[in-house]
Design a protein around this motif. Structure first.
Motif, PDB file in Angstrom:
ATOM      1  N   ASP A 136       0.825  -1.215   0.000  1.00  0.00           N
ATOM      2  CA  ASP A 136       0.000   0.000   0.000  1.00  0.00           C
ATOM      3  C   ASP A 136       0.856   1.261   0.000  1.00  0.00           C
ATOM      4  OD1 ASP A 136      -2.440  -1.442   0.075  1.00  0.00           O
ATOM      5  OD2 ASP A 136      -2.202  -1.736   2.235  1.00  0.00           O
ATOM      6  N   GLN A 176      -0.344   4.042  -4.629  1.00  0.00           N
ATOM      7  CA  GLN A 176      -1.789   4.271  -4.561  1.00  0.00           C
ATOM      8  C   GLN A 176      -2.176   5.563  -5.281  1.00  0.00           C
ATOM      9  OE1 GLN A 176      -3.709   1.825  -3.551  1.00  0.00           O
ATOM     10  NE2 GLN A 176      -1.769   0.761  -3.213  1.00  0.00           N
ATOM     11  N   ALA A 177      -1.340   6.586  -5.158  1.00  0.00           N
ATOM     12  CA  ALA A 177      -1.607   7.839  -5.881  1.00  0.00           C
ATOM     13  C   ALA A 177      -1.502   7.615  -7.380  1.00  0.00           C
ATOM     14  CB  ALA A 177      -0.630   8.921  -5.431  1.00  0.00           C
ATOM     15  N   ARG A 229      -2.044   4.875  -8.938  1.00  0.00           N
ATOM     16  CA  ARG A 229      -3.177   4.042  -9.355  1.00  0.00           C
ATOM     17  C   ARG A 229      -4.420   4.879  -9.643  1.00  0.00           C
ATOM     18  NH1 ARG A 229      -3.096  -0.888  -5.951  1.00  0.00           N
ATOM     19  NH2 ARG A 229      -3.443  -2.480  -7.529  1.00  0.00           N
ATOM     20  N   ARG A 230      -4.534   5.994  -8.957  1.00  0.00           N
ATOM     21  CA  ARG A 230      -5.681   6.868  -9.210  1.00  0.00           C
ATOM     22  C   ARG A 230      -5.528   7.619 -10.534  1.00  0.00           C
ATOM     23  NH1 ARG A 230      -5.175   7.402  -3.502  1.00  0.00           N
ATOM     24  NH2 ARG A 230      -3.838   9.242  -3.668  1.00  0.00           N
ATOM     25  N   ILE A 231      -4.299   7.793 -10.978  1.00  0.00           N
ATOM     26  CA  ILE A 231      -4.036   8.473 -12.248  1.00  0.00           C
ATOM     27  C   ILE A 231      -4.113   7.488 -13.412  1.00  0.00           C
ATOM     28  CG2 ILE A 231      -2.334   9.799 -13.560  1.00  0.00           C
ATOM     29  CD1 ILE A 231      -1.207  10.727 -10.843  1.00  0.00           C
ATOM     30  N   PRO A 261      -5.293   3.695 -13.730  1.00  0.00           N
ATOM     31  CA  PRO A 261      -5.867   2.538 -13.029  1.00  0.00           C
ATOM     32  C   PRO A 261      -5.243   1.215 -13.480  1.00  0.00           C
ATOM     33  CG  PRO A 261      -7.581   4.013 -13.877  1.00  0.00           C
ATOM     34  CD  PRO A 261      -6.294   4.439 -14.508  1.00  0.00           C
ATOM     35  N   GLU A 285       0.108   6.581 -20.691  1.00  0.00           N
ATOM     36  CA  GLU A 285       0.012   5.862 -19.416  1.00  0.00           C
ATOM     37  C   GLU A 285       1.309   5.124 -19.089  1.00  0.00           C
ATOM     38  OE1 GLU A 285      -4.684   4.776 -18.774  1.00  0.00           O
ATOM     39  OE2 GLU A 285      -3.551   3.607 -20.261  1.00  0.00           O
TER      40      GLU A 285
END
Length: 226
Positions: free
Chosen positions: A11, A16-17, A19-21, A23, A136
């Protein structure tokens, strides 16, 4: 190793940040950044993939049969099952790999390899059913290189802390690395010749080195001395 090291960083806030940009379903980060300390599959730094999938993949020695292991090169560091031709999906081990992916819900894997010249020292696997765009992949690579370097240093520090090199051993190795001879080290440290030789010998043994010069080189690779 996946349990001890990879899970502890599953985590990581930067992942995690990211992953928000961009996915993705799962990720696995492996390898060691310092040159000469391992290749991509040697150390699991961080992952949120199902642990049983990783354990079985490694225990059954499926890595050499994974098309991604040879699809990724220094010239083309990105590779994906999305890009594989049909004939690449018929090799030995492929049915077992696909069966494990289905069993644990692993979506299509895409890999970026990190290279030092021709040597692959690490990389990151991302899982997502749809292909990643060029934009990406650029974002993923730039962001995870930073995290990979951070976690490599942390892993190395943890590993070195278990080696038990004393302050005196490190001090002598550091002076040898700077080109000092025995008399100069005696003057700089106040140690006797016998003590300097003793520290050098014990440091070499702890580092698994055959000689003092090898111990100095190994200590530098491990970032124990500058």
């Amino acid at each position: 190793m996946a349990r001890q090291f990879g899970r502890a960083n599953a985590d990581h806030p930067n992942i995690q940040a990211l992953r928000r940009i961009v996915p993705f379903d799962f990720f696995a980060m492996s390898g060691m950044a310092p040159f000469g300390l391992g290749v991509g599959r040697g150390v699991m730094l961080a992952t949120d993939m199902p642990e049983d999938f990783i354990r079985k993949f490694l225990a059954e020695k499926l890595y050499p049969h994974d098309p991604l292991s040879f699809l990724v090169t220094p010239v083309n560091p990105w590779g994906s099952w999305h890009d594989l031709e049909p004939d690449a999906l018929t090799g030995t081990g492929i049915p077992r790999i696909r069966a494990l992916e289905r069993e644990y819900g692993i979506t299509t894997r895409t890999v970026v390899g990190f290279f030092n010249g021709d040597e692959r020292y690490g990389g990151v696997t991302f899982c997502r059913s749809s292909p990643f765009s060029d934009n990406e992949t650029f974002i993923l690579e730039m962001a995870t290189r930073v995290v990979h370097a951070e976690l490599s240093d942390k892993f190395l520090s943890d590993m070195n802390s278990h080696m038990g090199l004393s302050a005196g051993e490190l001090l002598c190795l550091g002076h040898f690395a700077n080109g000092y001879d025995i008399s100069e080290i005696e003057e700089a440290t106040g140690y006797t010749t016998e003590t300097i030789y003793s520290y050098s010998k014990s440091a070499a043994k702890k580092l698994g080195a055959r000689a003092r010069t090898d111990a100095v080189a190994e200590a530098m690779r491990r970032k124990l001395i500058a």
